[in-house]
Design a protein around this motif. Sequence first.
Motif, short mmCIF file in Angstrom:
data_model
loop_
_atom_site.label_atom_id
_atom_site.label_comp_id
_atom_site.label_asym_id
_atom_site.label_seq_id
_atom_site.Cartn_x
_atom_site.Cartn_y
_atom_site.Cartn_z
N TRP A 167 7.90 -3.05 -10.67
CA TRP A 167 8.11 -3.31 -9.25
C TRP A 167 8.31 -4.78 -8.92
N PHE A 168 7.62 -5.66 -9.70
CA PHE A 168 7.68 -7.08 -9.37
C PHE A 168 8.48 -7.90 -10.38
N TYR A 213 -9.58 -7.59 -8.03
CA TYR A 213 -8.62 -6.61 -7.51
C TYR A 213 -7.87 -7.13 -6.29
N ASP A 214 -8.49 -8.07 -5.54
CA ASP A 214 -7.84 -8.54 -4.31
C ASP A 214 -6.89 -9.71 -4.56
N GLN A 215 -6.54 -9.94 -5.82
CA GLN A 215 -5.47 -10.88 -6.14
C GLN A 215 -4.15 -10.13 -5.97
N ALA A 216 -3.71 -10.04 -4.71
CA ALA A 216 -2.56 -9.18 -4.40
C ALA A 216 -1.24 -9.84 -4.80
N LEU A 217 -0.26 -8.99 -5.07
CA LEU A 217 1.10 -9.45 -5.35
C LEU A 217 2.01 -9.03 -4.20
N ALA A 218 2.96 -9.88 -3.88
CA ALA A 218 3.97 -9.56 -2.87
C ALA A 218 5.31 -10.11 -3.35
N GLY A 219 6.38 -9.52 -2.85
CA GLY A 219 7.71 -9.95 -3.26
C GLY A 219 8.28 -9.06 -4.33
N LEU A 220 8.72 -7.88 -3.95
CA LEU A 220 9.27 -6.91 -4.90
C LEU A 220 10.52 -7.45 -5.57
N SER A 221 10.78 -6.97 -6.79
CA SER A 221 12.01 -7.34 -7.48
C SER A 221 13.21 -6.81 -6.69
N LYS A 226 15.36 -3.43 -2.39
CA LYS A 226 16.41 -2.65 -1.73
C LYS A 226 15.96 -1.21 -1.51
N ARG A 227 15.21 -0.69 -2.46
CA ARG A 227 14.75 0.70 -2.36
C ARG A 227 13.65 0.85 -1.31
N TRP A 228 12.74 -0.15 -1.23
CA TRP A 228 11.62 -0.08 -0.29
C TRP A 228 11.62 -1.34 0.59
N PRO A 229 12.59 -1.52 1.44
CA PRO A 229 12.69 -2.77 2.20
C PRO A 229 11.47 -3.06 3.06
N ILE A 230 10.81 -2.02 3.57
CA ILE A 230 9.65 -2.29 4.45
C ILE A 230 8.44 -2.77 3.64
N LEU A 231 8.51 -2.68 2.32
CA LEU A 231 7.41 -3.15 1.49
C LEU A 231 7.73 -4.47 0.78
N GLU A 232 8.90 -5.03 1.05
CA GLU A 232 9.38 -6.18 0.26
C GLU A 232 8.36 -7.31 0.22
N GLN A 233 7.72 -7.64 1.33
CA GLN A 233 6.75 -8.73 1.37
C GLN A 233 5.34 -8.23 1.69
N VAL A 234 5.13 -6.95 1.58
CA VAL A 234 3.79 -6.39 1.82
C VAL A 234 2.92 -6.61 0.58
N PRO A 235 1.66 -7.06 0.74
CA PRO A 235 0.80 -7.28 -0.44
C PRO A 235 0.38 -5.97 -1.10
N PHE A 236 0.49 -5.93 -2.42
CA PHE A 236 -0.01 -4.83 -3.24
C PHE A 236 -1.27 -5.33 -3.95
#
Length: 486
Positions: A167-168, A213-221, A226-236
């Motif tokens: 994903w990233f 666990y709260d070391q979140a990642l954001a910024g999808l590849s 393109k597949r999940w635009p609403i999650l592009e900058q959402v923290p995982f």
Amino acid sequence: MDCVIAIDLGTSSVRASAHDASASVIPNCSVVVPLSFQYTKDGGAFGDPVEIARSVEACIDQILDLCHYQKLKVIAVGIDVIAGTYVGMDDNYQAATDLFTYAETRSFQQATVLRKQSISSFDIQKTGVPVHSAYFPSIYKWLKDSHYLSKDPVLWTDIGGFLFNRWFGCPSYLSFSIASWMGLMDRSTGTINRELLEVLNLSPDTFPELKPYDQALAGLSEGFAKRWPILEQVPFLLPVGDGAAATIGSGCTTDQRTALTIGTTGSIRMFVEGHNVYVPEGLWSYRLSNNSLIGGSLNDGGTLLSWAMSHLRIPSDHQVLDQQLFGLMPNGHGLTSLPFLTGERSPGWAVNARATISGMRIDTTGIDIVQALIESMAFRFRLIHDILSQDVAIPSTIVASGGALENSKYLVKVMSDMLGLEVLVPESKQLTSRGTAVLALKYSGLWKSFDDVLPVIGHRVEPDMQVNEIYLDSMSQHKALYEMLI
């Protein structure tokens, strides 16, 4: 409305659900996609990591469609995964091996050898876990000894790390939770156990860096943005073990509330403060952040019921099966059994245990067998609970969760009678997903602690102490069979 998405990746399915600020599932905003693992007669337990990833991603596609339809804004994504999975990746960070699971017992000989070596780096007080076929060191040794690996992977991770890499677009961290569940963590330092790696002849660079666990990642590849635009900058949030999520979702965040979870597998767990607590013999301890889970697990929980429904002449409907089981006398089947279809973990940690049914007669029925298996599973839980109560803390509350307990009132009653304690059954289902949502809500600042909102209790199951006496009297036969065969 703001929401968080919880992804719950288990052994039989992946669930994605949207939760509001109280951690409740938003109506009509939950999706389930089935998963498939392979189990072989020689003890193999593995899956195709790419196929599993595609199923998870299809599940996310569907939940995002539902969120879009309801005009929900996703502010964070939490994910829990099957605890104890292992996949090697090549120099292009593609899967180079199958995805092996905790139920893999082909490594039992390697586990036996490692135990006999008495290596200090394998001390349970250092790692939190014993040497066992469920954990990475034994599985890796088996892979090397069996020449499974034509070339050593560049990186070892779990299914969560594999997903995050897709994903990233880069290797992800491992959370403390996952690393400790893999048997790789030095609990005192919060890093990969370097002494252990020396024994395995592996470099620390072979594993991702460990983070909370709260070391979140954001910024999808690019492809997934393109597949999940609403999650592009959402923290995982980094993935955590499903057991940690189930415990938090049950509201068991102190040593006064114990989480009893029976899904595909089964566990009894409690939270304790600190990350380097003493681990009694027979149990394990997995770190979350600056606190830990301590408890014990069974490889087989709901698998006993699903196996029986597939192979015995018993009802495949849980309610009908419950009615028949409630009509039987406790321990009235004349059987003694060991419930190890996929091996044993706590409290005996036998590396090559097998299920056994002793005492069958010509009049033994399928219902007799399933009742005996359920009771023997409950015996194993009782042994774990006794260690917890004696050496850690005596809980005042038992909270039930997991698909098997949700489907079977009989199973809840057996557990209450076996433990001799009241069992609380929350009104809300899918407490593992709820716990994952709680982690995301706390990360987002909407919750101050893990127990801002406790799950509403749907009903309470009181123990029958006469049945409790019957069970405790019959445990001697169970223990004798275990000692004889295991």
